[in-house]
Each structure stands twice: as structure tokens, then as C-alpha cells.
Design an enzyme around this catalytic site. Structure first.
Site, PDB file in Angstrom:
ATOM      1  N   ILE A  25      42.900  39.635  40.315  1.00 36.70           N
ATOM      2  CA  ILE A  25      43.707  38.762  39.463  1.00 36.70           C
ATOM      3  C   ILE A  25      44.822  39.563  38.793  1.00 36.70           C
ATOM      4  CG2 ILE A  25      43.693  37.324  37.375  1.00 36.70           C
ATOM      5  CD1 ILE A  25      40.775  36.518  38.214  1.00 36.70           C
ATOM      6  N   TYR A  28      47.734  40.587  41.270  1.00 34.95           N
ATOM      7  CA  TYR A  28      48.655  39.539  41.714  1.00 34.95           C
ATOM      8  C   TYR A  28      49.345  38.802  40.572  1.00 34.95           C
ATOM      9  CZ  TYR A  28      47.541  40.596  46.435  1.00 34.95           C
ATOM     10  OH  TYR A  28      47.417  41.270  47.634  1.00 34.95           O
ATOM     11  N   GLU A  29      48.749  38.780  39.394  1.00 33.68           N
ATOM     12  CA  GLU A  29      49.422  38.178  38.249  1.00 33.68           C
ATOM     13  C   GLU A  29      50.450  39.149  37.669  1.00 33.68           C
ATOM     14  OE1 GLU A  29      49.374  35.120  37.179  1.00 33.68           O
ATOM     15  OE2 GLU A  29      47.694  34.401  38.390  1.00 33.68           O
ATOM     16  N   GLY A  30      50.103  40.434  37.651  1.00 40.34           N
ATOM     17  CA  GLY A  30      50.974  41.420  37.028  1.00 40.34           C
ATOM     18  C   GLY A  30      50.944  41.271  35.515  1.00 40.34           C
ATOM     19  N   ARG A 150      48.670  37.079  48.144  1.00 38.21           N
ATOM     20  CA  ARG A 150      47.525  36.806  47.283  1.00 38.21           C
ATOM     21  C   ARG A 150      46.459  36.007  48.027  1.00 38.21           C
ATOM     22  NH1 ARG A 150      47.638  35.082  41.052  1.00 38.21           N
ATOM     23  NH2 ARG A 150      45.382  34.989  40.705  1.00 38.21           N
TER      24      ARG A 150
END
Length: 166
Positions: A25, A28-30, A150
Site C-alpha cells: 500500500i 503504490y500510494e506514496g 499496482r
């Protein structure tokens, strides 16, 4: 090379998102300490996002600390896992649970609840459910390369791999 040992499936209430799931998570969210508009919806920029994909109550101009972003991440993961616990009717492996947590965290509870992925999973068709990850790669402007990566990583994790390779 040593053969992978199968992990027994468990009820969803027996799980917590693992460190690997949280890493997926976060990757991919950063981490963004300043609010930014949703890149998947350039027409309105809604919802505004901050931290690791946190959207609740976020407005243009908001800022946060890394510690606040981490706290929001943990809270938002709870919403994702509560959704999984309510909606998934079949036993899962840890990798499946982690992949679903990342997926729900990103697409939201309503979309997951109405998805073919969930319907196939609850019907016992894990192969068909895994293939559904690939379909969730679009924003308002079409296919988004970040979502393609993702979803591939979530699918790998769902199928028993580590999840960050693609």
C-alpha cells in the site's frame, strides 16, 4: 530451490494486514505531505489526497507530518479490512487478504462490494477473481500506468507471491 509451503486459508477475522501488505500500500500510494488533487480525476481533482492516499476531510492546501500520514494509513486500513470481513465469505490466505486490503484501500468499499472480483471470490473461483485485478486499471482519462503496476503487484500477492515485483 525450496518448494513453497502452502499457507492454510483462514477466516478473514483471523487476519491483520501483514508488513508486506502495508509495504505494498505504501509503495503504490506514496507519501505526500501536501494535499494534491486526485490524478485519476483531472476534471475536478476530487477527492484531494494527502499522506498515503488519505482522502477523508482533505482540502486544497492541507499539510501533514509523516507521523500523521502513518496514523491515517493505519486508520484507513481498518476501514478496508472491515469491508473485507463483512463481504468476503470464503477463507483466505494471508497474501489474498493483503492484496484485497490494498485493492479496497485504493478503489473503495462500494466498488469492491459491487465487483465481479468479489462475486467470483465468494463463489470459490480464486483464479477468476485473481484475473479481475487486471481490469481495475483506469481513471477518468483511461488506463493509468501506475494502476496497471499496482494491480499486477496485487494479483501476484493474491496468487501467493510477494507483490512488489511488477
Amino acid at each position: 530451490m525450496k518448494a513453497a509451503v502452502p499457507v492454510p486459508a483462514k477466516r478473514t477475522a483471523d487476519f491483520a494486514v501483514s508488513d508486506a501488505g502495508i509495504a505494498l500500500i505504501k509503495h503504490y500510494e506514496g507519501l505526500e505531505l501536501r494535499a494534491y488533487p486526485d490524478p485519476g480525476n483531472p476534471a475536478t481533482g476530487e477527492p484531494w489526497t494527502i499522506g498515503y492516499g488519505h482522502t477523508a476531510g482533505v482540502r486544497r492546501g492541507d499539510v501533514c507530518t509523516a507521523e500523521q500520514a502513518e496514523a491515517w494509513l493505519r486508520q484507513d486500513i481498518k476501514y478496508a479490512t472491515a469491508c473485507i470481513e463483512r463481504r468476503v465469505e470464503v477463507p483466505l490466505t494471508q497474501g489474498q487478504y493483503d492484496a484485497l486490503a490494498s485493492f479496497v484501500y485504493n478503489v473503495g468499499q462500494t466498488q469492491f462490494g459491487n465487483s465481479t472480483l468479489l462475486r467470483l471470490l465468494n463463489a470459490g473461483n480464486t483464479v477468476g477473481a485473481a484475473a479481475q485485478f487486471d481490469r481495475w486499471n483506469r481513471g477518468a482519462t483511461g488506463v493509468l500506468p501506475g494502476l496497471v503496476k499496482r494491480r499486477a503487484a496485487e494479483r501476484v500477492m493474491f496468487e501467493g507471491g510477494k507483490g512488489l515485483a511488477p
